[in-house]
Design a protein around this motif. Structure first.
Motif, PDB file in Angstrom:
ATOM      1  N   THR A 281       0.848  -1.198   0.000  1.00 18.12           N
ATOM      2  CA  THR A 281       0.000   0.000   0.000  1.00 18.12           C
ATOM      3  C   THR A 281       0.881   1.246   0.000  1.00 18.12           C
ATOM      4  O   THR A 281       1.847   1.305   0.751  1.00 18.12           O
ATOM      5  N   VAL A 282       0.531   2.205  -0.868  1.00 21.26           N
ATOM      6  CA  VAL A 282       1.148   3.538  -0.807  1.00 21.26           C
ATOM      7  C   VAL A 282       0.003   4.537  -0.779  1.00 21.26           C
ATOM      8  O   VAL A 282      -0.804   4.578  -1.711  1.00 21.26           O
ATOM      9  N   GLU A 283      -0.105   5.310   0.290  1.00 19.71           N
ATOM     10  CA  GLU A 283      -1.191   6.282   0.418  1.00 19.71           C
ATOM     11  C   GLU A 283      -0.610   7.661   0.706  1.00 19.71           C
ATOM     12  O   GLU A 283       0.231   7.807   1.592  1.00 19.71           O
ATOM     13  N   VAL A 284      -1.061   8.646  -0.062  1.00 16.64           N
ATOM     14  CA  VAL A 284      -0.612  10.027   0.133  1.00 16.64           C
ATOM     15  C   VAL A 284      -1.848  10.864   0.428  1.00 16.64           C
ATOM     16  O   VAL A 284      -2.855  10.759  -0.264  1.00 16.64           O
ATOM     17  N   LEU A 285      -1.748  11.682   1.468  1.00 16.28           N
ATOM     18  CA  LEU A 285      -2.839  12.588   1.825  1.00 16.28           C
ATOM     19  C   LEU A 285      -2.241  13.984   1.947  1.00 16.28           C
ATOM     20  O   LEU A 285      -1.276  14.185   2.681  1.00 16.28           O
ATOM     21  N   MET A 286      -2.797  14.944   1.181  1.00 19.09           N
ATOM     22  CA  MET A 286      -2.253  16.296   1.300  1.00 19.09           C
ATOM     23  C   MET A 286      -3.363  17.327   1.168  1.00 19.09           C
ATOM     24  O   MET A 286      -4.383  17.091   0.512  1.00 19.09           O
TER      25      MET A 286
ATOM     26  N   ILE B 156      -7.874  13.092   8.929  1.00 23.32           N
ATOM     27  CA  ILE B 156      -7.163  13.713  10.054  1.00 23.32           C
ATOM     28  C   ILE B 156      -6.090  14.622   9.470  1.00 23.32           C
ATOM     29  O   ILE B 156      -5.157  14.150   8.800  1.00 23.32           O
ATOM     30  N   LEU B 157      -6.222  15.906   9.720  1.00 25.13           N
ATOM     31  CA  LEU B 157      -5.295  16.875   9.132  1.00 25.13           C
ATOM     32  C   LEU B 157      -4.568  17.669  10.212  1.00 25.13           C
ATOM     33  O   LEU B 157      -4.062  18.747   9.958  1.00 25.13           O
ATOM     34  N   GLU B 158      -4.532  17.127  11.437  1.00 27.91           N
ATOM     35  CA  GLU B 158      -3.784  17.764  12.526  1.00 27.91           C
ATOM     36  C   GLU B 158      -2.646  16.853  12.931  1.00 27.91           C
ATOM     37  O   GLU B 158      -2.843  15.643  13.086  1.00 27.91           O
ATOM     38  N   ALA B 159      -1.481  17.422  13.126  1.00 25.56           N
ATOM     39  CA  ALA B 159      -0.284  16.613  13.402  1.00 25.56           C
ATOM     40  C   ALA B 159      -0.440  15.806  14.693  1.00 25.56           C
ATOM     41  O   ALA B 159      -0.146  14.610  14.726  1.00 25.56           O
ATOM     42  N   ALA B 160      -0.921  16.445  15.770  1.00 23.26           N
ATOM     43  CA  ALA B 160      -1.009  15.754  17.062  1.00 23.26           C
ATOM     44  C   ALA B 160      -1.977  14.579  16.989  1.00 23.26           C
ATOM     45  O   ALA B 160      -1.675  13.458  17.424  1.00 23.26           O
ATOM     46  N   LEU B 161      -3.152  14.825  16.398  1.00 26.64           N
ATOM     47  CA  LEU B 161      -4.152  13.764  16.284  1.00 26.64           C
ATOM     48  C   LEU B 161      -3.667  12.656  15.347  1.00 26.64           C
ATOM     49  O   LEU B 161      -3.927  11.465  15.588  1.00 26.64           O
TER      50      LEU B 161
END
Length: 1613
Positions: A435-440, A517-522
């Motif tokens: 699997t290769v998944e990219v989220l931006m 999820i777009l927050e680093a901590a979460l």
């Protein structure tokens, strides 16, 4: 009416990219519903400008273009665009690897911007032109959207080629189709509705083939390689979610592709090309080529100097200020910012995402096109900027495999037929569930996750001629697999597809909007390493990049930095990059098949000469840089962007079995770049070894953390300009690395015939360790800051233990040797079966005599290393060392014995006297000091300044050593049964020499016949530096010729090694400040085992000895040697703590050579005593001390070459305290037993070759390294009667007169011995040693019970006073002088009960050099006249007499002088200089080839008068002291028939030149009968025989007593 809207839309696209089209024809055809265009050429310049790729198009053709528009059903049927055969050829842009044109100048920037704008204008005009008031705009807009959303694109036969150097990469796709689908992913006509704001598309690729070939100079491909990828099909699903029905850009874009099977194939010729293509991809990905970065770096340097550098605002190594000062509003430039990993292609792709996905809204596109076409910058300047869409890209592969193949050329039978390439598979790497998944989302958030469920690698076919996995070998698949990681898909399930568009449970497939999820901590809380490895199993990587804007402004807002405006501050952006990698359970087996295949692939990958794409920029420091403002420093203190990488590997198992075949000598030189590959001459026939012993290493967890500053250039530039940067700023200027290893253990296992491994036999029990290192970034900026460390390392090892029986070490040795030594044909050596049976015992079987296990442990090791621009320093501590032997009990009644062998630290301060045995001893405390503490500091070599010398501070605590017989048992242990295979007992690989030759070798070395007198023939020929034809042919060799030649060519002579060694040592110590403290080391030699009792602390050796000493049971006889406490201090140094914080400074650094001398060396408390049974302890050597001074002076000699050479004078002065030695018969008996056991052990070790190299692997060294410079030329045995003995080597005479010799002379290339010794003074200078030592008194006491009388013992006391000796070692001679002031031997009787002692018979005198006897002696026959021979001058020839008179002035009792000189030097000195030149070669060679020894030895001895009383009973009593018998357990059962003893004939040639001169000697022979009844008789009887010698003189020269006068001195010398 619809045509007027749809036609311009389609035409604008077709006309934009295709040359030479007539819009009118196209328009007419479109209205007909079908367009067919053939043989079209693409507009390459437009494509390049649109795509902005670093590639240029060499050609681009479309064979046929079809457009089908169903005008009547435009609302329900899709428009179909079909492209049949499209072919494009690309290459890398010229100069992309270099400076890529000169895009930095302002004129170029303007022209580029204008061209971009001009491109955008025509589209806007065309699109805005057709407007018709009759149609309502809403209807048209919705219809256009429906049409565009349902366009079908079909591409048949797409061919893309990329050419570079000799590489041709071609991609061929048979067909690709893009169409719209419904929620079940079936083909349908869909549109966005307010209730369902989702659009789905599918792209199917079928039969994708990728080829990689090599072309020749003319551009043709001679041999086609196997395709990299053959006929691979995959499908892609696209899912777009819109915020509302009028949205121009989707809010969520999901693009995901699935491949069922992906089979890659790489041949050895494709591998270098494939690596080069991969490098190209990485260089593009990281933006190293193709986007003007190189130009920016150079061109904008001038602007950068003028701008204020704000680290937090700058977002790339080049910084934002570069773009602002140059006024370059190109989207690609702007999009380079952010993370290194996103520059280049990623940013480019991102900028085009809106253009690709928002085709439905292009109708009212003027405002929109201004936004997208001019790039992201303009769009962001507007207040109503649309927010960035969320993009999710995924690639999924069910099964993938990479097969490596080796190719070979195959010629057909016909001469004219072409050559074919035949490939053979050697290795396959298989993966499941990838699997290769990219989220931006825009620039603030980028995340990439890669996961693999299972992975394994297996061997195929054969390698290098070894057919180990061919079809006919019947090997099972488990044997072929050497790498395994993770789980299989069948057990794991379809977790790798979770939440993808191919997962029926995903939100999109169930009509629910997905949440991201777009927050680093979460993100970090959700996607932990544990969760990742649970989902995948083999490998999981999560790469997260975030950018937070803390100032509240838009992160991309432009500001004029060049104007340095204080009012508008640049935005404060906080960036963070975290990479986390987890590798699941890993099992690797490095067997012969796997290692040879891997190394072969590595060797193939190195066979290329492609230039690297990324060239590192030279580091230069800008001297005119401005100082940062306090605000900028404060902002930096608050936040510094870093990149963090965490790698975790769980449950590693590495197995290294014995090599089944070994052809590494063909592969390793290729990898190391020494020579080209040469295939082995005859590959061994493969035979799998079963059982196959193996070493297995298991690690529970390895954790690696690495952090670097994100923008090192700017950060270091700023911080290094500060006068005193804070610790926090300095900390971030380093790359930091933490390595932690948990649960490391190693052991032996074996692969049985069924293919499974036996349970592990532990050798190294589980331990953990940690290593920390930091490395300064861009050290060139810090050259003027000497206080800043460049590198720092810290190593910690809390505990390390190793345990093994002798059989296990032998097996380990055999495994190592199978890899390090080639058998010649690569075949496996095999293993002794008895050895295997002993190491891998069946469970539950108990042997009668279980072998002992040796266990050593080291605790609390801490090492630190620090390197600065001026010094390198290291410090460290070692807490403790313990070694013990475990003797397992043979039955339940006999328990396991623990025998301590080495213990440190140990309190040895009181052990020099035997009193400690009777005193209470404190147990070893846990707070004992560290065994070893040291600090060393070495200056870096600097050319321009004279730096101070090195410093070494060290302290070693006391160590106790118990040399127990159980250690000999362990060392000499052998497996029980004989071997049916090769005899491998000592781990020695069997010799491959023929048997006859081997016997011959044993004969020639072992028992050389007397006629040859060559006691060490093999070493003579192997070590002689001169190899002439005569020598090698005149003797039968005991080594093969091949070995001899290679040894002579490749090796350095011992003289050269000695020169290098002396120069090295001198360089190390000439400025060394030394402080060394070694506490006493106490060594116990028991003659029987000393098990540690359970009552004391385990491993306490003195405690064990004391408990045995007080125990009533038998205490074994023990010899205790207490080595002295040593302190060494260099001149002018004051005591410091040995462990310093590094780096440190000392008060008086040594600046000049030799100033650290003299060293003061003091040794104290050296003693030897014996412990016998029944609590008896007797001293052998009473505690003594000494102080000595060592000085070295050197001066440079003018050399012939450029190098200056040194001459050394070493002076050593030793002052000893009085020495007292005591001895009695039990002590002698104990010493004899101990020496016997040591000797037998040593002889067995030598016989078995345990500690030396096996004979089949001759070492390439040329003889042993000499122990001193004077003996450095003794590299040959004493010569025999051979015609060309080594001592006959002849060269230039001593004084340098050259001698012309013929080339055919056997001596033409040899050197004289004297040259060899003086050459030591060549590179490293002449070395001379002067040593002097003084001993005030030596007392030797011998104790023995008197025969016949009980309760009394006789004590013989010998006293030597004023003993002084001096040793002078020069290049050509060595001289030792020894003088004794007085020497007396007395004897006493002592009553054991009463304790008093009285002188023995004859006044207690045995030998006296005083006049003690003269007063009491009455001679029966007085001498009437003087003895005619009392003086030696008339007896001796005048030459000898003169020698004795000159060399012995007034002295004490005895004077001895020993001289050893080089024979040739003495010979040359005997001939005068003017005669030497006229002598012929023949005469000289005759004079020297006379079997004379290499050295002349001479002894001169003179003694003053002395008296000797010879009492036979007393001598017998003394003799009894030194009588020793072996106990029964030591006696040999029967002597084996060994080789005959070597006979040594004593001849005058082997004797030294001896000069002796003594004065009057009187010898008394008394009558020893009982004299009680004689006392009554008044008559005195003669009871003593006296022998008086007036003098004894001896000289080695026999001159003619008839004196002759030399009339002509030029004839007679």
């Amino acid at each position: 009416m619809l045509e007027s809207y749809v036609t311009p839309l389609l035409m604008s696209y077709v006309d934009r990219y295709i040359k030479n089209l007539k819009p009118s024809d196209l328009q007419l055809s479109l209205w007909g519903g079908d367009v067919v265009l053939s043989k079209l050429d693409l507009k390459l310049d437009v494509l390049e400008q649109e795509l902005k790729l670093p590639f240029t198009f060499l050609s681009g053709h479309i064979h046929e273009l079809r457009i089908h528009v169903p005008w009547t059903k435009l609302g329900s049927e899709p428009v179909v665009i079909t492209i049949n055969t499209m072919e494009c050829i690309l290459k890398l842009k010229e100069g992309a690897q270099d400076d890529h044109e000169s895009c930095g100048s302002s004129s170029t920037n303007r022209s580029t911007t204008e061209s971009v704008k001009s491109l955008a204008k025509p589209r806007r005009i065309q699109q805005a032109a057709p407007t018709d008031p009759d149609l309502p705009p809403g209807y048209v807009q919705s219809l256009i959207r429906r049409v565009v959303n349902n366009v079908n694109i079909v591409v048949n036969n797409l061919i893309l080629k990329y050419v570079e150097d000799d590489i041709v990469l071609s991609v061929n796709i048979t067909s690709a189709e893009c169409y719209t689908v419904d929620e079940f992913w079936d083909r349908a006509f869909m549109d966005i509705s307010p209730s369902d704001l989702v659009l789905r598309k599918v792209i199917n690729f079928s039969d994708c083939t990728i080829c990689l070939d090599k072309r020749n100079a003319s551009g043709k491909i001679e041999f086609y390689q196997d395709p990299l990828l053959y006929k691979c099909s995959f499908r892609t699903r696209l899912h777009f979610t819109y915020d509302n029905i009028n949205s121009k850009i989707p809010s969520v874009i999901k693009i995901q592709a699935l491949v069922e099977t992906l089979k890659l194939s790489i041949t050895d010729q494709q591998l270098p090309m494939f690596i080069h293509i991969m490098e190209l991809g990485m260089a593009l990905y990281y933006g190293e080529i193709g986007n003007q970065r190189g130009a920016e770096m150079e061109e904008h340097g001038t602007h950068a100097k003028e701008t204020v550098v704000n680290m937090t605002g700058a977002e790339d190594e080049t910084g934002l200020q570069v773009q602002h000062t140059s006024q370059y509003p190109h989207p690609d430039m702007y999009l380079q910012q952010g993370n290194d990993d996103e520059q280049g292609w990623v940013s480019w792709a991102w900028s085009y995402v809106p253009a690709i996905v928002s085709t439905g809204d292009e109708y009212d596109g003027e405002e929109y096109y201004e936004e997208t076409e001019d790039g992201v910058q303009q769009r962001r300047q507007k207040s109503q900027t649309p927010k960035d869409p969320i993009i999710s890209i995924g690639f999924y592969c069910t099964k993938a495999s990479v097969t490596f193949k080796l190719t070979e050329m195959q010629t057909e039978s016909s001469y004219y037929s072409p050559q074919k390439v035949k490939s053979k598979e050697i290795l396959c790497l298989e993966q499941e569930g990838m699997t290769v998944e990219v989220l931006m989302m825009g620039e603030p958030f980028f995340d990439c996750q890669i996961g693999i469920v299972g992975c394994r690698a297996l061997c195929l076919k054969g390698i290098m001629g070894v057919k180990d996995f061919e079809e006919n070998t019947n090997r099972c698949e488990a044997d072929a697999v050497f790498f395994q990681c993770g789980e299989s898909l069948s057990s794991k399930g379809m977790t790798y597809l979770t939440n993808s568009l191919f997962d029926y449970r995903s939100p999109e497939n169930n009509g629910v909007q997905a949440e991201f999820i777009l927050e680093a901590a979460l993100h970090k809380e959700t996607y932990t390493e544990i969760a990742g490895i649970q989902r995948f199993g083999a490998f999981y990587m999560d790469y997260l990049y975030t950018m937070e804007n803390t100032s509240g402004k838009v992160s991309g807002s432009q500001q004029e930095y060049s104007s340095i405006s204080k009012e508008e501050e640049p935005p404060i952006v906080q960036e963070m990059s975290v990479k986390r990698l987890v590798v699941g359970p890993l099992d690797i087996c490095f067997n012969s098949s796997a290692v040879h295949r891997i190394l072969k692939i590595v060797a193939c990958s190195l066979e290329h000469e492609y230039e690297s794409y990324s060239k590192p920029n030279p580091d230069t420091v800008d001297d005119k840089r401005m100082l940062p403002s306090p605000e900028e420093v404060a902002a930096l203190e608050e936040f510094i962007p870093t990149r963090l990488t965490c790698v975790t590997v769980l449950n590693i198992t590495i197995t290294i079995p014995m090599a089944e075949f070994n052809l590494l000598d063909c592969l390793l030189p290729v990898i190391l770049g020494q020579k080209n590959f040469s295939s082995p001459v005859n590959a061994p026939a493969f035979q799998p070894l079963r059982p196959l012993p193996a070493l297995r290493i298991q690690v529970d967890k390895v954790n690696l953390e690495h952090s670097v500053p994100m923008y090192a250039d700017q950060l270091v530039n700023t911080v290094s300009s500060l006068s005193q940067p804070s610790d926090n700023l300095l900390h971030h200027c380093y790359a930091h690395c933490y390595l932690k290893i948990f649960g490391f253990q190693a052991g032996l296992t074996s692969l049985d015939s069924e293919g499974s491994f036996l349970p592990l036999t532990p050798l190294v029990p589980s331990f953990s360790t940690a290593l920390y290192g930091k490395l300064l970034r861009l050290p060139i900026y810090w050259t003027k800051r000497t206080f800043v460390p460049i590198t720092e390392c810290i190593f910690e090892l809390p505990n390390f233990t190793i345990q093994a029986t002798r059989a296990q070490t032998l097996l380990l040795q055999a495994i190592c040797q199978s890899w390090t030594h080639n058998m010649g044909n690569g075949a496996s050596p095999g293993v002794n079966e008895a050895l295997l049976n002993e190491v891998y015992k069946a469970s539950g079987v108990k042997s009668q005599n279980p072998p002992p296990t040796l266990e050593g442990s080291i605790q609390n090791v801490e090492l630190k290393y620090c390197s600065k621009s001026l010094v390198k320093c290291a410090s460290g501590t070692v807490g403790s060392i313990k070694v013990c032997a475990k003797a397992p009990g043979s039955s339940e009644a006999v328990k396991e014995k623990l025998v301590p062998l080495i213990q440190g630290p140990s309190d040895t301060k009181e052990l020099h006297m035997s009193k400690w045995l009777n005193e209470s001893r404190k147990p070893e405390s846990l707070l004992a000091p560290d065994l070893l503490a040291f600090t060393v500091q070495v200056p870096q070599p600097m050319e321009h300044c004279n730096n101070s010398g090195a410093v070494l501070l060290a302290s070693v605590q006391g160590i106790s050593v118990n040399v127990d017989p159980i250690f000999y048992t362990w060392l000499l242990h052998q497996p029980q049964k004989g071997s049916s295979r090769h005899s491998q007992t000592a781990g020695v690989i069997p010799v491959t020499l023929p048997v006859t030759k081997k016997k011959e070798e044993e004969l020639s070395v072992g028992s050389a016949p007397l006629a040859k007198q060559l006691s060490n023939q093999a070493s003579e020929y192997a070590s002689s530096p001169v190899k002439t034809k005569t020598v090698t042919e005149s003797r039968p060799l005991s080594l093969p010729m091949k070995v001899m030649n290679s040894a002579s060519e490749s090796c350095v002579s011992p003289e050269e090694k000695m020169k290098e060694f002396i120069a090295l040592v001198w360089n190390a110590v000439k400025r060394l400040t030394l402080q060394l403290e070694l506490q006493s080391c106490c060594i116990f030699f028991p003659n029987d085992s000393l098990p540690s009792p359970s009552t004391i602390v385990s491993g306490d050796i003195p405690g064990t000895v004391r408990s045995c000493y007080h125990n009533q049971t038998r205490m074994p006889g023990t010899l205790v040697v207490c080595l002295p406490q040593i302190k060494v201090m260099s001149a002018g140094h004051k005591y410091m703590e040995p462990l310093q914080e590094i780096p440190f400074t000392i008060s008086k650094p040594v600046l000049d050579e030799g100033d650290a001398f003299p060293w003061t060396i003091s040794l104290s408390q050296f003693s030897v005593y014996t412990l016998l049974g029944q609590q008896k302890s007797f001293s052998l050597v009473e505690p003594m001390s000494c102080t000595s001074t060592l000085a070295v002076t050197s001066h440079k000699l003018q050399a012939l070459g450029h190098e200056s050479r040194h001459s050394f004078v070493v002076c050593l002065h030793v002052d000893l305290e009085s020495l007292e030695i005591k001895c009695s018969n039990p002590q002698v008996q104990l010493l004899y037993e101990l020496s016997h056991s040591i000797n037998t052990t040593w002889s067995k070790i030598q016989k078995r070759g345990i500690l030396r190299q096996p004979s089949s692997y001759p070492e390439p060294t040329m003889g042993a390294v000499p122990t001193s410079p004077v003996r450095s030329s003794v590299d040959t045995a004493p010569p025999g009667t051979s015609t060309c003995s080594p001592s006959a080597d002849f060269g230039t005479p001593t004084e340098g007169d050259s001698l012309q010799t013929g080339d055919d002379s056997p001596f033409s290339d040899s050197a004289t011995l004297e040259q060899k010794t003086t050459n030591i003074g060549g590179a490293s200078g002449r070395v001379s040693l002067w040593m002097q030592w003084m001993l005030p008194k030596v007392t030797i006491k011998l104790f023995s019970p008197e025969q016949g009388t009980k309760g009394t013992e006789i004590c013989v006391v010998s006293e030597l006073e004023d003993l002084s000796a001096s040793v002078d070692v020069q290049d050509v001679y060595t001289k030792v002088k020894c003088k004794v002031g007085s020497f007396n031997v007395d004897h006493y009787k002592r009553s054991l009960e009463e304790g008093h002692r009285s002188p023995g018979h004859f006044g207690g005198v045995l030998l006296s050099c005083t006049d003690k006897l003269n007063r009491r002696t009455l001679l029966v026959r007085p001498i009437s006249k003087q003895d005619p021979f009392s003086h030696f001058s008339g007896f001796f020839p005048p030459t000898a007499a003169k020698v004795l008179e000159v060399s012995h002035q007034q002295h004490g009792f005895l004077s001895v002088t020993y001289t050893k000189a080089v024979t040739k030097n003495v010979r040359h000195k005997l001939t005068s200089k003017h005669e030497r030149g006229s002598q012929s070669l023949q005469k000289l060679s005759e004079g020297l080839v006379d079997s004379s020894p290499q050295f002349l030895h001479e002894i001169l001895l003179t003694a003053q008068p002395f008296d000797v009383v010879l009492s036979c009973p007393l001598l017998a009593t003394v003799g009894n002291i030194f009588q020793a018998k072996l106990p029964k357990r030591h006696k040999d059962k029967g002597k084996s028939v060994g080789q005959p003893m070597r006979t040594h004939s004593l001849t005058s040639r082997s004797l030294p030149l001896i000069y002796i001169n003594t004065n009057v000697i009187r010898v008394f022979f008394p009558n020893v009968e009982e004299r009680q009844h004689h006392t009554e008789s008044p008559l005195k009887k003669e009871d003593t025989l006296v022998l008086k010698l007036g003098s004894v003189s001896m000289a080695p020269q026999a001159d003619n007593p008839l004196s002759r006068t030399a009339l002509r001195k030029d004839i007679y010398q």
